[in-house]
Design a protein around this motif. Sequence first.
Motif: not given
Length: 268
Positions: A1-16
């Motif tokens: 199973m392959h699990y991967r993380l993605y970083t939110p854009d700075s405009s949304l990082s306060s919420f995501i």
Amino acid sequence: MHYRLYTPDSSLSSFIKCYWSLEGEELPGTQQRIFPDGCIELVFHYGNLFQKYYPDGTSNFQPRSFIHGQLTRFIEIGGNGRVGMFSVRFQPHGLRPFTNINTHELNDSNIQIADIWGAAGRELENRMLEASDNEQRVQIIEQFLLRQLQPTAVNALVNRGVDMINQVNGAVNIEELSAQLNIGRRHFERQFVAAVGLNPKQYARISRFQYVLSLTEQKRYNTLTDLAYSGGFYDQAHFIKDFREFSGLSPKQYFAEHLPLVKFFSFD
């Protein structure tokens, strides 16, 4: 199973907090236990649908796309062959600025995104399921969320309260926290529930539980007693109570594979 993380854009990082994907194969009937983590998730199944299993032995298939509210206890889910899942993990207080829905009403349940965002939600689901890869899904979901964002719905006081609870890994007195924020406890609790879905004490307990789990991953303990006190529990009774409530297992059952000496301790 392959699990991967993605970083939110700075405009949304306060919420995501992050986006994540899971791909691979899983035998039908395989069950995974999911613990409360203080976050709400927006999930898309572009592979086979997962099943959710209930204590009475029944199960049902999850929708293609849905928001799952805060967990106050564990759930059990399982894949059915080809797994393809993309999820938005909101910050604890992150969903409210994108919808007027009462987050508390979502606890331990899910709601299809068309029931939240109507036709726009149905269009989002179609685009996410038809996307060629997860990088494209990140772009699609960020464009959608930026259109839905209501900055006036952000509660800075609750955000600060969440940060303060996280800084001490849930080991906090809510009365003292309210005083530090210069707000009455009941008023703070009402605002917190509206934004997070949990009251401050519930969220703090889950934060402390997650901290204990992180300690096990880091192997930063010698005995279960050490683990309980390192995690901010003042006695074993509360440690056992919280563990059973959130995981469905006693500490002895859960940590047996992590701590070879567990057989010498009695926590039941």
